[in-house]
Design an enzyme around this catalytic site. Structure first.
Site, short mmCIF file in Angstrom:
data_model
loop_
_atom_site.label_atom_id
_atom_site.label_comp_id
_atom_site.label_asym_id
_atom_site.label_seq_id
_atom_site.Cartn_x
_atom_site.Cartn_y
_atom_site.Cartn_z
CB THR A 163 -16.15 -45.96 34.94
OG1 THR A 163 -15.61 -46.78 33.93
CG2 THR A 163 -16.72 -44.71 34.32
NE ARG A 190 -11.44 -48.22 25.26
CZ ARG A 190 -12.06 -48.26 26.44
NH1 ARG A 190 -11.63 -47.51 27.43
NH2 ARG A 190 -13.08 -49.05 26.63
N GLY A 243 -13.36 -44.59 25.26
CA GLY A 243 -14.39 -45.53 25.72
C GLY A 243 -15.75 -44.85 25.79
CG ASP A 244 -18.78 -46.57 28.33
OD1 ASP A 244 -17.60 -46.76 28.69
OD2 ASP A 244 -19.75 -46.81 29.07
CB THR A 253 -19.02 -48.52 35.29
OG1 THR A 253 -17.71 -49.13 35.41
CG2 THR A 253 -19.99 -49.24 36.22
N GLY A 254 -18.42 -50.29 32.44
CA GLY A 254 -18.35 -51.65 31.89
C GLY A 254 -17.41 -51.71 30.71
N GLY A 291 -16.44 -50.79 27.70
CA GLY A 291 -16.84 -49.59 26.99
C GLY A 291 -17.24 -49.77 25.54
#
Lengths: 307, 307
Positions: free
Chosen positions: B175, B203, B205-206, B226-227, B229
């Site tokens: 990210t 999908r 993500g965050d 970032t991680g 999600g």
């Protein structure tokens, strides 16, 4: 140990003077049927997740409400639905957006929560997942409704869209939702919508966004929102109620009132929410003329209201 | 009046012993170039929104980072990207998910914020909107990268997916993001991603979810995450930092450390975030081995770091 459930069928400009007695009865009957379904599950010791799912399924199967069967027509004349669910016990969650032909989007969201490694799936991908899971699909005609079709026809060649529509409600936010606390102390929230009439551009509202339209956490509360979705996303509304309790030290009534009557209003948003806390206390504030809503709790409370 | 900017290019298992000196230089050079672009805008009195947009554009145009040009291959061998942006001044926000062939998804997200009545658009609808706005598109080949292609080939017939991949980073969260405070006291945050290798089912993500991977509010802070999600969505991570400051009375360091080292870890999530508060204070915590990151502030601070 208290337990209970609350549900909503959307908020907006719902005026008593514009409602016929028959129509009112239909709405109250629909809300009552959905509430009873959840109440029965909870009374038998069933889980909050099961109760909110089945309550929302009942609302999705009722063409009066803008979710599932009653979903409005989008710009392409299709029915594009969003739903989300969250378990307060482990903060697990599932959501789908822009899915077509699935009879009960809330069941698809629950499958995402339980059977996938993801939280949120959209469009064709979400539908492919649903088919793989054998989630029930229906023909497009299942969603047909003459009233909703006529209203779509009247604006389909324009750039206009409507949050929901029925003869008397030019401004009604079409969403359904349920929140519950079970006998084991677990909270859950579920929300489902058929979107906005003449909706374009794959718009995603707050209903399928964890934190915005739906949230549950055993330490605080479970929340399901209905309103002008864009404002509810920008204010992270459902999680806001939880944070005001957890970090702000407010109780459920103070937190949900503050969110609906101050914080969401401040940026121009309108709508309402239903919420239940870990002690079984229920709140259902809204800043519009009405909100289809109901609640039942083991303390002996039962309400079904519109205005 | 202090002002400043921070950026990240992803977090994860980034070990110095596995990095060549040349590769490390390339990353540092890429981060530096993006940081300078934002710094220049802010120094000239430009807006935080402009600074975070241009900084993320620079990262999107660099094939080292999993966003824009460097986006990984999804299950269908395509590049499906998500991005979001938020203005702390008025809480306005824009987000797109699952868009293909747009050179800079962050610019598309900014157009959603500024030119549409919506906050979040997905898939074909989002792309239709982008075309209507004349947002720059490129050929699919623009995103081709032999390394990323080979890695996709090695897992494409499986049900596996990877959060990002490069030779040395089996677990790197791909990210990019930027947060800034301008001379006028306005905060902004921008986040963009190319998703996960072999990603299926549409999908989300965050990164494209306001409150989860991206949030900005002039009263508190601007945050880009970032991680992993799914965990960041379930914890409503970016808004969590803001709430811990607003309602919990923590300062930026306490709030962002608590979120990364306690709250996200508690449910099994890993990754990091960058954040800047209304006084220009910057924090960049992560709970992984490394995070590509950098910051600059008018107080005379400049850092570019990996481990």
């Amino acid at each position: 140990m208290n337990f209970g459930i609350a549900l909503h069928g959307g908020a907006g400009t719902i005026l008593k003077k514009e409602m016929t007695l028959d129509k009112e009865k239909e709405y109250l009957f629909g809300l009552e049927a959905a509430l009873s379904r959840g109440e029965k599950i909870l009374s038998k010791g069933g889980s909050a997740i099961e109760a909110v799912t089945e309550t929302v399924v009942e609302l999705e199967n009722n063409s009066l409400f803008n979710a599932g069967k009653g979903s409005v027509f989008n710009h392409l004349g299709k029915h594009e639905m969003d739903a989300s669910i969250m378990n307060g016990k482990d903060l697990n969650a599932g959501a789908v957006c822009c899915v077509e032909q699935f009879k009960n989007p809330i069941i698809l969201a629950k499958l995402v929560m339980e059977k996938s490694e993801h939280v949120m799936l959209t469009g064709n991908g979400a539908m492919e997942f649903g088919e793989k899971m054998n989630c029930e699909k229906v023909e497009e005609s299942y969603f047909f409704d003459q009233l909703r079709y006529d209203q779509w026809q009247s604006i389909k060649d324009s750039d206009h869209f409507q949050l929901d529509h029925s003869i008397n409600n030019p401004k009604k936010f079409g969403t359904v939702g349920a929140v519950a606390l079970d006998q084991h102390g677990n909270l859950a929230a579920a929300t489902s919508t058929g979107g906005m009439t003449n909706k374009k551009f794959g718009r995603i509202g707050d209903s399928s966004i964890i934190g915005a339209g739906n949230y549950a956490n055993n330490n605080t509360c479970a929340v399901s929102c209905t309103g002008s979705g864009e404002y509810f996303i920008r204010n992270v509304t459902a999680y806001d109620v939880s944070c005001l309790m957890e970090m702000g030290g407010l109780d459920l009534k103070e937190a949900s009132d503050k969110v609906i009557h101050e914080r969401i209003k401040k940026i121009g948003g309108d709508g309402g929410l239903i919420a239940i806390d870990k002690n079984g206390h229920i709140e259902m504030p809204f800043n519009t003329e009405g909100m289809y809503r109901g609640c039942w709790s083991s303390k002996g409370i039962k309400k079904i209201e519109i205005y």
